[in-house]
Design an enzyme around this catalytic site. Structure first.
Site, PDB file in Angstrom:
ATOM      1  CE  LYS A 158       7.350  -3.034  16.417  1.00 31.08           C
ATOM      2  NZ  LYS A 158       8.404  -3.788  15.744  1.00 31.08           N
TER       3      LYS A 158
ATOM      4  N   PRO B  60       0.790  -1.234   0.000  1.00 35.73           N
ATOM      5  CG  PRO B  60      -0.134  -1.100   2.130  1.00 35.73           C
ATOM      6  CD  PRO B  60       0.534  -2.052   1.193  1.00 35.73           C
TER       7      PRO B  60
ATOM      8  CD  GLU C 106       4.936   0.404  10.592  1.00 34.31           C
ATOM      9  OE1 GLU C 106       4.789   0.891  11.729  1.00 34.31           O
ATOM     10  OE2 GLU C 106       5.796  -0.473  10.335  1.00 34.31           O
TER      11      GLU C 106
END
Length: 330
Positions: free
Chosen positions: A162, A128, A146
């Site tokens: 995480k 993404p 992320e």
């Protein structure tokens, strides 16, 4: 400006930027005008590159050759020893969590083009927040899942990751605890630059599927205070909490002792800013390749808590690297 080999470009989200107009190390430029590609190394070196021509386009391609044999800055025994050192620091109350990383390096052919690698990543490991950048002295191909910071005017979003497994069944209570610790850190970081009462967590420990693995992802939102911009955002939140640890200052000091080489763009920030529209998105520089000194480099790491098993953490770093190294090797 020219690399002497191929024109500069940046590619992200289906948009190709060409016509390099300016390069600066001053993040205040991101609040000025134009479309900027941004690369910040983990050590804090900022490169902001403004491009004149920005348009929808396919990813540029180029020649690519499989790299040679990979070597690691930390082998398995050294990495597992580092995990034990962090666990001892946790027992002593120095840190609650720290993200131990290693850098892989392999020789590449002189004609290998980062555009070719970026195109292969886009096809073989879509992400993404993927971005490919070629600038004088800087060549990066990032397949990051992320989000470090996205900005729409005063609204800011961060989505720390995480917790990693091949499937959701692999995720442990340790992964959720680690995620919650980092969410608290991100909330505190954003709170330094946010308007009072604007920091919130609309999503906590949500499972996301990515190529070859799953992640636990949380969402933290805020509105930055009047007068604050990109320099203040970066000063308050960098390096990203998910790739450092908590408390951040103590984790940074501990990791500097344990990691033998600089991380470079890995674990830094990679993305774009449209200063005219007052919007942008910077990824955490994970799943990231960069060219340096005739070598292709790639970083991988894992978050270490008191509940960490050194062998399992080593294998997590291997899992995170495996698919990306396969793509780079053709």
């Amino acid at each position: 400006m020219s690399t002497g080999r191929a024109p500069e470009f940046a590619y992200a989200g289906g948009v190709l930027a060409t016509g390099l107009a300016d390069v600066t190390t001053d993040p205040a430029a991101l609040d000025s005008r134009g479309w900027w590609a941004v690369v910040v190394t983990y050590e804090g070196k900022i490169t902001c590159a403004r491009f004149e021509h920005v348009r929808p386009a396919p990813h540029p391609d180029g020649p690519w050759r499989p790299p040679g044999a990979w070597t690691s800055s930390l082998d398995e025994p050294a990495y597992r020893a580092g995990v034990e050192t962090i666990r001892a620091a946790i027992a002593d109350g120095v840190v609650y969590q720290a993200n131990l990383c290693r850098v892989l390096s392999a020789p590449i052919a002189p004609d290998a083009d980062i555009a070719g690698l970026g195109a292969r990543l886009a096809a073989g490991n879509p992400a993404p927040h993927a971005m490919t950048v070629r600038l004088p002295g800087l060549a990066v191909a990032c397949a990051s899942p992320e989000l470090y910071l996205a900005r729409e005017g005063a609204a800011v979003t961060s989505r720390p990751i995480k917790g990693t497994g091949r499937t959701a069944r692999d995720l442990l209570p340790k992964d959720r605890a680690e995620n919650v610790m980092i969410v608290d850190l991100v909330r505190n970081d954003l709170g330094r630059v946010a308007g009072t009462g604007t920091v919130r967590v609309p999503g906590l420990c949500e499972i996301e599927d990515h190529p070859g693995l799953v992640h636990l992802v949380s969402t933290v939102e805020a509105r930055i205070a009047p007068g604050a911009g990109w320099p203040e955002l970066l000063a308050a939140t960098f390096p990203p909490g998910s790739v450092t640890g908590a408390p951040k200052a103590s984790a940074l000091a501990l990791l500097e002792e344990l990691e033998p080489v600089p991380r470079g763009p890995y674990c830094g920030a990679i993305g774009w800013v449209d200063a005219d529209a007052r919007r942008g998105a910077l990824a955490v520089g994970i799943r990231t390749f960069w060219q340096e000194d005739g070598l292709l480099r790639f970083g991988t790491g894992a978050g270490i808590t008191w509940g960490s098993d050194p062998r399992r953490e080593w294998h997590e770093t291997e899992l995170k690297a495996a698919r990306l190294l396969e793509v780079a090797s053709g």
